[in-house]
Design a protein around this motif. Structure first.
Motif, PDB file in Angstrom:
ATOM      1  N   MET A  10      -8.382  -5.690  45.750  1.00 35.11           N
ATOM      2  CA  MET A  10      -9.360  -4.655  46.023  1.00 35.11           C
ATOM      3  C   MET A  10     -10.746  -5.202  45.739  1.00 35.11           C
ATOM      4  SD  MET A  10      -9.729  -0.966  44.256  1.00 35.11           S
ATOM      5  CE  MET A  10     -11.124   0.051  44.577  1.00 35.11           C
ATOM      6  N   LEU A  11     -11.663  -4.951  46.654  1.00 31.99           N
ATOM      7  CA  LEU A  11     -13.048  -5.410  46.505  1.00 31.99           C
ATOM      8  C   LEU A  11     -13.966  -4.197  46.411  1.00 31.99           C
ATOM      9  CD1 LEU A  11     -14.958  -7.904  46.545  1.00 31.99           C
ATOM     10  CD2 LEU A  11     -15.133  -7.568  49.000  1.00 31.99           C
ATOM     11  N   VAL A  12     -14.815  -4.189  45.392  1.00 29.57           N
ATOM     12  CA  VAL A  12     -15.796  -3.134  45.172  1.00 29.57           C
ATOM     13  C   VAL A  12     -17.177  -3.786  45.202  1.00 29.57           C
ATOM     14  CG1 VAL A  12     -16.663  -1.402  43.547  1.00 29.57           C
ATOM     15  CG2 VAL A  12     -14.202  -1.814  43.722  1.00 29.57           C
ATOM     16  N   PHE A  13     -18.081  -3.224  46.005  1.00 34.43           N
ATOM     17  CA  PHE A  13     -19.451  -3.739  46.109  1.00 34.43           C
ATOM     18  C   PHE A  13     -20.398  -2.738  45.478  1.00 34.43           C
ATOM     19  CE2 PHE A  13     -23.380  -4.336  48.796  1.00 34.43           C
ATOM     20  CZ  PHE A  13     -23.745  -5.555  48.265  1.00 34.43           C
ATOM     21  N   VAL A  14     -21.211  -3.213  44.524  1.00 34.91           N
ATOM     22  CA  VAL A  14     -22.174  -2.369  43.832  1.00 34.91           C
ATOM     23  C   VAL A  14     -23.558  -2.973  44.034  1.00 34.91           C
ATOM     24  CG1 VAL A  14     -22.899  -1.399  41.611  1.00 34.91           C
ATOM     25  CG2 VAL A  14     -20.454  -1.754  42.085  1.00 34.91           C
ATOM     26  N   THR A  15     -24.465  -2.170  44.574  1.00 34.04           N
ATOM     27  CA  THR A  15     -25.814  -2.659  44.828  1.00 34.04           C
ATOM     28  C   THR A  15     -26.835  -1.614  44.401  1.00 34.04           C
ATOM     29  OG1 THR A  15     -27.235  -3.703  46.495  1.00 34.04           O
ATOM     30  CG2 THR A  15     -25.906  -1.834  47.219  1.00 34.04           C
ATOM     31  N   GLY A  16     -28.086  -2.013  44.378  1.00 31.82           N
ATOM     32  CA  GLY A  16     -29.173  -1.117  44.011  1.00 31.82           C
ATOM     33  C   GLY A  16     -30.426  -1.931  43.757  1.00 31.82           C
ATOM     34  N   GLY A  17     -31.493  -1.242  43.500  1.00 33.95           N
ATOM     35  CA  GLY A  17     -32.760  -1.901  43.214  1.00 33.95           C
ATOM     36  C   GLY A  17     -32.759  -2.524  41.824  1.00 33.95           C
ATOM     37  N   VAL A  18     -33.820  -3.246  41.531  1.00 32.36           N
ATOM     38  CA  VAL A  18     -33.980  -3.878  40.218  1.00 32.36           C
ATOM     39  C   VAL A  18     -34.017  -2.793  39.141  1.00 32.36           C
ATOM     40  CG1 VAL A  18     -35.545  -5.272  38.810  1.00 32.36           C
ATOM     41  CG2 VAL A  18     -35.207  -5.834  41.222  1.00 32.36           C
ATOM     42  N   ARG A  19     -33.268  -2.996  38.081  1.00 32.42           N
ATOM     43  CA  ARG A  19     -33.181  -2.097  36.932  1.00 32.42           C
ATOM     44  C   ARG A  19     -32.695  -0.696  37.322  1.00 32.42           C
ATOM     45  NH1 ARG A  19     -34.337  -6.584  35.666  1.00 32.42           N
ATOM     46  NH2 ARG A  19     -35.699  -7.288  34.028  1.00 32.42           N
ATOM     47  N   SER A  20     -31.814  -0.627  38.309  1.00 33.95           N
ATOM     48  CA  SER A  20     -31.301   0.660  38.778  1.00 33.95           C
ATOM     49  C   SER A  20     -30.091   1.139  37.977  1.00 33.95           C
ATOM     50  CB  SER A  20     -30.912   0.561  40.256  1.00 33.95           C
ATOM     51  OG  SER A  20     -29.870  -0.380  40.420  1.00 33.95           O
ATOM     52  N   GLY A  21     -29.505   0.262  37.156  1.00 36.40           N
ATOM     53  CA  GLY A  21     -28.307   0.595  36.404  1.00 36.40           C
ATOM     54  C   GLY A  21     -27.032   0.083  37.056  1.00 36.40           C
ATOM     55  N   LYS A  22     -27.193  -0.756  38.081  1.00 34.35           N
ATOM     56  CA  LYS A  22     -26.026  -1.222  38.841  1.00 34.35           C
ATOM     57  C   LYS A  22     -25.100  -2.100  38.012  1.00 34.35           C
ATOM     58  CE  LYS A  22     -28.833  -4.790  40.888  1.00 34.35           C
ATOM     59  NZ  LYS A  22     -29.970  -4.414  40.047  1.00 34.35           N
ATOM     60  N   SER A  23     -25.629  -2.964  37.165  1.00 35.89           N
ATOM     61  CA  SER A  23     -24.762  -3.836  36.359  1.00 35.89           C
ATOM     62  C   SER A  23     -23.969  -3.027  35.341  1.00 35.89           C
ATOM     63  CB  SER A  23     -25.576  -4.921  35.654  1.00 35.89           C
ATOM     64  OG  SER A  23     -26.052  -5.855  36.599  1.00 35.89           O
ATOM     65  N   ASP A  24     -24.609  -2.060  34.707  1.00 36.68           N
ATOM     66  CA  ASP A  24     -23.890  -1.207  33.748  1.00 36.68           C
ATOM     67  C   ASP A  24     -22.775  -0.451  34.456  1.00 36.68           C
ATOM     68  OD1 ASP A  24     -25.521  -2.030  31.661  1.00 36.68           O
ATOM     69  OD2 ASP A  24     -26.825  -0.282  31.769  1.00 36.68           O
ATOM     70  N   PHE A  25     -23.094   0.109  35.627  1.00 39.54           N
ATOM     71  CA  PHE A  25     -22.072   0.826  36.384  1.00 39.54           C
ATOM     72  C   PHE A  25     -20.939  -0.117  36.776  1.00 39.54           C
ATOM     73  CE2 PHE A  25     -20.069   1.914  40.364  1.00 39.54           C
ATOM     74  CZ  PHE A  25     -19.549   3.154  40.052  1.00 39.54           C
ATOM     75  N   ALA A  26     -21.283  -1.306  37.262  1.00 36.42           N
ATOM     76  CA  ALA A  26     -20.270  -2.273  37.696  1.00 36.42           C
ATOM     77  C   ALA A  26     -19.357  -2.669  36.537  1.00 36.42           C
ATOM     78  CB  ALA A  26     -20.939  -3.511  38.296  1.00 36.42           C
ATOM     79  N   GLU A  27     -19.910  -2.827  35.356  1.00 41.36           N
ATOM     80  CA  GLU A  27     -19.093  -3.163  34.189  1.00 41.36           C
ATOM     81  C   GLU A  27     -18.125  -2.028  33.873  1.00 41.36           C
ATOM     82  OE1 GLU A  27     -21.656  -4.459  30.983  1.00 41.36           O
ATOM     83  OE2 GLU A  27     -22.469  -6.098  32.214  1.00 41.36           O
ATOM     84  N   ARG A  28     -18.613  -0.792  33.937  1.00 44.12           N
ATOM     85  CA  ARG A  28     -17.732   0.360  33.688  1.00 44.12           C
ATOM     86  C   ARG A  28     -16.636   0.448  34.757  1.00 44.12           C
ATOM     87  NH1 ARG A  28     -22.727   2.871  32.935  1.00 44.12           N
ATOM     88  NH2 ARG A  28     -22.413   4.164  34.813  1.00 44.12           N
ATOM     89  N   ARG A  29     -17.006   0.168  36.014  1.00 44.76           N
ATOM     90  CA  ARG A  29     -16.021   0.218  37.113  1.00 44.76           C
ATOM     91  C   ARG A  29     -14.960  -0.864  36.920  1.00 44.76           C
ATOM     92  NH1 ARG A  29     -12.545   2.022  39.538  1.00 44.76           N
ATOM     93  NH2 ARG A  29     -12.298   2.076  41.795  1.00 44.76           N
ATOM     94  N   ALA A  30     -15.374  -2.047  36.499  1.00 42.95           N
ATOM     95  CA  ALA A  30     -14.418  -3.133  36.244  1.00 42.95           C
ATOM     96  C   ALA A  30     -13.460  -2.749  35.119  1.00 42.95           C
ATOM     97  CB  ALA A  30     -15.160  -4.423  35.913  1.00 42.95           C
ATOM     98  N   ALA A  62     -15.088  -4.584  51.726  1.00 39.99           N
ATOM     99  CA  ALA A  62     -14.915  -3.776  50.516  1.00 39.99           C
ATOM    100  C   ALA A  62     -14.136  -2.486  50.765  1.00 39.99           C
ATOM    101  CB  ALA A  62     -16.285  -3.448  49.925  1.00 39.99           C
ATOM    102  N   LYS A  63     -13.371  -2.080  49.755  1.00 40.11           N
ATOM    103  CA  LYS A  63     -12.725  -0.753  49.759  1.00 40.11           C
ATOM    104  C   LYS A  63     -13.739   0.298  49.319  1.00 40.11           C
ATOM    105  CE  LYS A  63      -8.172  -1.841  50.116  1.00 40.11           C
ATOM    106  NZ  LYS A  63      -7.646  -1.926  51.418  1.00 40.11           N
ATOM    107  N   GLU A  64     -14.647  -0.109  48.435  1.00 39.43           N
ATOM    108  CA  GLU A  64     -15.700   0.778  47.947  1.00 39.43           C
ATOM    109  C   GLU A  64     -17.032   0.056  48.033  1.00 39.43           C
ATOM    110  OE1 GLU A  64     -15.017   2.077  43.930  1.00 39.43           O
ATOM    111  OE2 GLU A  64     -12.971   2.707  44.341  1.00 39.43           O
ATOM    112  N   ALA A  65     -18.067   0.793  48.464  1.00 38.61           N
ATOM    113  CA  ALA A  65     -19.439   0.288  48.430  1.00 38.61           C
ATOM    114  C   ALA A  65     -20.280   1.377  47.774  1.00 38.61           C
ATOM    115  CB  ALA A  65     -19.946  -0.015  49.835  1.00 38.61           C
ATOM    116  N   ILE A  66     -20.968   1.010  46.699  1.00 38.70           N
ATOM    117  CA  ILE A  66     -21.692   1.979  45.899  1.00 38.70           C
ATOM    118  C   ILE A  66     -23.141   1.539  45.751  1.00 38.70           C
ATOM    119  CG2 ILE A  66     -21.838   3.117  43.648  1.00 38.70           C
ATOM    120  CD1 ILE A  66     -18.625   1.565  44.096  1.00 38.70           C
ATOM    121  N   MET A  67     -24.052   2.449  46.021  1.00 34.64           N
ATOM    122  CA  MET A  67     -25.485   2.231  45.798  1.00 34.64           C
ATOM    123  C   MET A  67     -25.831   2.961  44.501  1.00 34.64           C
ATOM    124  SD  MET A  67     -28.585   1.263  46.947  1.00 34.64           S
ATOM    125  CE  MET A  67     -28.522   1.103  48.715  1.00 34.64           C
TER     126      MET A  67
END
Length: 192
Positions: free
Chosen positions: A1-21, A172-177
């Motif tokens: 399963m592939l999940v893609f997480v993107t967003g602007g600089v300092r948008s919280g994407k890395s924190d969200f991606a860590e929680r999703r993982a 990706a199965k999921e793509a999240i902004m």
């Protein structure tokens, strides 16, 4: 399963991606891997790396960290079925690959054939990740928010990154902004 997480600089994407993982690990994972593509060149990057390390420590998860700025496929032999991988981030990986050799004033990135080879190699990498028996969360930045680029290197980089983002989303199965810390599902998952 592939999940893609993107967003602007300092948008919280890395924190969200860590929680999703971590949530994927709890659902059906085996080991939790963090693939860091950053290369530390200055104090700001050093502080960002430290903040990410502290966040992972606080998560309580047992992260196996790989510092791999290029050639991610060299790590594949270390992963087994149902492992969860977090690749952070594509923007840095693309920069590392495209502008490799900048330290010695190499300008290979100007060569159209080289650009094409980088794109094909990275598309192949993402296709391999999508087809592997692992759960993969990929983080990237939306650099198109930064407006128009005036220099050729930035133009080449942004065009390449845009094409790669589209390729990853296709796989990706999921793509999240992520915007302002809020995840907005664009593909799969929960639509908000």
């Amino acid at each position: 399963m592939l999940v893609f997480v993107t967003g602007g600089v300092r948008s919280g994407k890395s924190d969200f991606a860590e929680r999703r993982a971590i949530s994927l690990l709890k659902e059906n994972g085996s080991n939790l891997h963090y693939i860091a593509t950053n290369q530390v060149y200055d104090k700001e990057m050093q502080e960002r790396v430290k903040r990410h390390q502290q966040t992972r420590e606080k998560s309580g998860a047992n992260w196996i960290v790989w510092e791999q700025p290029r050639k991610i496929d060299e790590l594949f032999s270390h992963f087994k079925k149902d492992d969860v991988l977090l690749l952070d981030c594509v923007t840095t990986l693309v920069s590392n690959e495209l502008f490799s050799g900048w330290e010695t004033n190499s300008e290979k990135w100007k060569n159209v054939v080289f650009q094409f080879e980088i794109e094909q190699n990275l598309k192949c990498l993402f296709s391999q990740l999508a087809g592997a028996p692992w759960h993969v969360v990929i983080v990237s930045n939306e650099v198109s928010y930064d407006g128009f680029a005036s220099d050729e290197g930035t133009k080449v980089y942004k065009r390449l990154l845009g094409r790669l983002h589209q390729h990853i989303v296709l796989l990706a199965k999921e793509a999240i902004m992520v915007e302002c810390g809020l995840p907005c599902w664009k593909k799969g998952g929960i639509r908000t």
